[in-house]
Design a protein around this motif. Structure first.
Motif, short mmCIF file in Angstrom:
data_model
loop_
_atom_site.label_atom_id
_atom_site.label_comp_id
_atom_site.label_asym_id
_atom_site.label_seq_id
_atom_site.Cartn_x
_atom_site.Cartn_y
_atom_site.Cartn_z
N MET A 1 0.79 -1.26 -0.05
CA MET A 1 0.04 0.10 -0.02
C MET A 1 0.75 1.21 -0.19
SD MET A 1 -3.20 -0.60 0.01
CE MET A 1 -4.09 0.88 0.75
N ASN A 2 1.99 1.18 0.03
CA ASN A 2 2.83 2.23 0.17
C ASN A 2 3.58 2.75 -1.17
OD1 ASN A 2 3.04 2.24 3.05
ND2 ASN A 2 4.73 0.80 3.14
N ARG A 3 3.30 2.31 -2.23
CA ARG A 3 3.67 2.69 -3.62
C ARG A 3 2.78 3.89 -3.86
NH1 ARG A 3 4.50 -1.76 -7.83
NH2 ARG A 3 6.14 -2.09 -6.63
N PRO A 4 3.75 5.12 -4.31
CA PRO A 4 2.98 6.20 -4.60
C PRO A 4 2.21 6.48 -5.84
CG PRO A 4 5.32 6.39 -5.17
CD PRO A 4 5.06 5.09 -4.49
N TRP A 5 1.05 7.08 -5.81
CA TRP A 5 0.40 7.56 -7.14
C TRP A 5 1.24 8.45 -7.85
CZ3 TRP A 5 -4.50 5.82 -8.87
CH2 TRP A 5 -5.29 5.14 -7.74
N VAL A 6 1.35 8.21 -9.25
CA VAL A 6 2.26 9.14 -10.21
C VAL A 6 1.50 9.96 -11.03
CG1 VAL A 6 4.24 9.08 -11.66
CG2 VAL A 6 4.23 7.25 -9.69
N ASP A 7 1.76 11.06 -11.15
CA ASP A 7 1.00 11.96 -12.01
C ASP A 7 1.57 11.88 -13.45
OD1 ASP A 7 -0.86 12.70 -10.24
OD2 ASP A 7 0.41 14.41 -9.56
N GLY A 8 0.84 12.55 -14.38
CA GLY A 8 1.60 12.65 -15.74
C GLY A 8 1.38 11.75 -16.66
N ASN A 9 0.68 10.73 -16.65
CA ASN A 9 0.53 9.68 -17.45
C ASN A 9 -0.62 9.74 -18.48
OD1 ASN A 9 2.63 7.84 -15.65
ND2 ASN A 9 1.01 8.56 -14.24
N ARG A 10 -0.36 8.75 -19.74
CA ARG A 10 -1.55 8.70 -20.41
C ARG A 10 -1.85 7.24 -20.51
NH1 ARG A 10 -2.07 7.12 -26.07
NH2 ARG A 10 -3.75 8.28 -27.14
N VAL A 11 -3.27 6.99 -20.21
CA VAL A 11 -3.59 5.39 -20.18
C VAL A 11 -4.59 5.21 -21.26
CG1 VAL A 11 -4.58 3.52 -18.92
CG2 VAL A 11 -2.82 5.28 -17.70
N GLU A 12 -4.63 4.25 -22.02
CA GLU A 12 -5.83 3.85 -23.04
C GLU A 12 -6.35 2.37 -22.86
OE1 GLU A 12 -6.25 4.06 -27.93
OE2 GLU A 12 -4.16 4.83 -27.28
N LEU A 13 -7.39 2.54 -22.96
CA LEU A 13 -8.23 1.46 -22.70
C LEU A 13 -8.34 0.45 -23.90
CD1 LEU A 13 -10.19 -0.33 -20.91
CD2 LEU A 13 -12.05 0.79 -21.78
N LEU A 14 -7.89 -1.01 -23.86
CA LEU A 14 -8.00 -1.98 -24.96
C LEU A 14 -8.97 -3.06 -24.84
CD1 LEU A 14 -4.03 -1.85 -25.72
CD2 LEU A 14 -5.83 -0.63 -26.75
N ILE A 15 -10.08 -3.23 -25.70
CA ILE A 15 -10.77 -4.03 -25.43
C ILE A 15 -10.68 -5.20 -26.25
CG2 ILE A 15 -13.55 -4.51 -25.13
CD1 ILE A 15 -13.89 -1.50 -24.78
#
Length: 400
Positions: A1-15
């Motif tokens: 649970m200690n791993r940090p959230w990271v800003d500045g990403n691009r995430v694309e959903l693939l179905i």
């Protein structure tokens, strides 16, 4: 649970495979330095053969290619298939393969179930899609419904580090590729793993945290649904405080016992207002969820004892209203057009004979994390298969 959230990403959903395979194979074909690939299943079919070709081409042009396939899920992969890869310079590692007993695979528990690809430490793919033709619609009625994401941005460093940790015992020489950490978009994300060492409850803990904070809606689409007592309780508690909680589960299962087990839990959830939809168009293989209007997850982890207590899993957790909206619209269409709603009235019929089973199941899953500790300790071993250097057809194994 200690791993940090990271800003500045691009995430694309693939179905499904129709979106996933062209994108991941194109990325591999464009790789310059390194391909790291982990998967549960590779089959020697049209998808597996396309994967084989693109990896061989990459290795021949000097790209470092490291493949880890699970020794249980990919146990039927032909020797000739692997030999073609290793002879071309691909490093192929089998995750804890074990001998068969009376022709049966014996190593069911504590598998490498995560599906990760990292290209040049700057692009990653995470999800639930294996390398097999049954993820394509033209496979027929048993083609799987599934999901993955393509990721660029700083969070790729977390994915790259996770793959390198798994490969560390066999990565010779160690990888000198450095992750690209420049911002690529507006999405906040974090990779969460589940293993049998230091991260045994991390994925479940992220789910619990999100469910406890839910205020508007929760949607879970999960192939193998038989979660622990804490997750069941938080789903019920969310519905009790007015959150719209919807589950999309298997209605046309690839394994019938999966739906039978899930249905033992329906009464408990339906009585407090949880909505349950059984997806009947094709077998559901997805492992996705969303909470409220910005939280979502896509990955390899089912909500069952194998994924939550035994297997090595990886999910990307995402904070992005646009991604949440896109996934939410897709799941809403799935539920309204391709699912059969489950009612409490329907499940009450025959309840008298299911009640003892439900009682036993509840107590088993309530104590399952402790029960899992009774099983033999698992060593995360990779067996590296080497190129043929002596007799044709002879595979030489090195254990690590």
């Amino acid at each position: 649970m200690n791993r940090p959230w990271v800003d500045g990403n691009r995430v694309e959903l693939l179905i499904n495979g129709e979106q996933y395979y062209p994108r991941v194979f194109d990325a591999m074909a464009a790789a310059r330095e390194e391909i790291l690939l982990e998967t549960f299943i590779i089959f020697d079919d049209k998808v597996g053969q396309q994967l084989q070709r693109v990896l061989i081409d990459a290795a021949r042009r000097g790209v470092r290619v490291e493949v880890v396939a699970d020794g249980y899920g990919s146990a039927d992969l032909p020797e000739a298939f692997v030999s073609a890869l290793t002879d071309a310079g691909v490093s192929f590692h089998a995750f804890d393969p074990q001998p068969r007993l009376a022709g049966m695979r014996t190593n069911l528990f504590r598998r490498l179930h995560r599906k990760i690809v990292v290209i040049d430490a700057e692009r990653a793919f995470i999800g639930g899609i294996n390398y097999s033709a049954d993820h394509l619609g033209d496979y027929g009625p048993m083609a799987k419904q599934d999901y993955a994401v393509e990721v660029t941005g700083p969070v790729v460093a977390q994915v790259h580090a996770a793959s390198r940790r798994l490969l560390a015992p066999v990565l010779e020489p160690p990888s000198d590729v450095r992750p690209v950490t420049a911002p690529a978009g507006n999405t906040t994300a974090v990779l969460i793993e589940r293993d049998n060492r230091l991260r045994s409850t991390d994925i479940e803990a992220r789910y619990l945290q999100a469910l406890r904070s839910a205020r508007q809606r929760v949607v879970v689409a999960n192939a193998y649904f038989f979660p622990g007592y804490r997750l069941l309780r938080e789903l019920r508690n969310a519905a009790r405080r007015g959150v719209q909680v919807s589950l999309i589960l298997q209605g046309q299962p690839d394994m019938r016992w999966v739906r039978a087990l899930s249905r033992l839990l329906y009464n408990y959830l339906l009585r407090d207002g949880v909505r349950i939809h059984e997806y009947c168009q094709r077998p559901l293989h997805g492992k996705v969820a969303l909470v409220d209007d910005d939280w979502a997850t896509v990955g390899s982890s089912n909500l069952d004892p194998l994924s939550l207590s035994f297997n090595l899993e990886a999910n990307l957790f995402i904070r992005d209203p646009a991604f949440n909206h896109q996934l939410g619209e897709h799941l809403e269409t799935l539920a309204s057009e391709h699912c059969k709603p489950v009612t409490l009235q329907r499940m009450v019929r025959g309840y008298w004979w299911r009640a003892p089973l439900i009682f036993v199941c509840f107590h088993v899953i309530r104590h399952f994390p402790r029960i899992a500790g009774w099983f033999p300790a698992h060593r995360q071993r990779l067996h590296s298969l080497q190129p043929q250097v002596q007799a044709p057809g002879d595979l030489h194994e090195g254990n690590t």
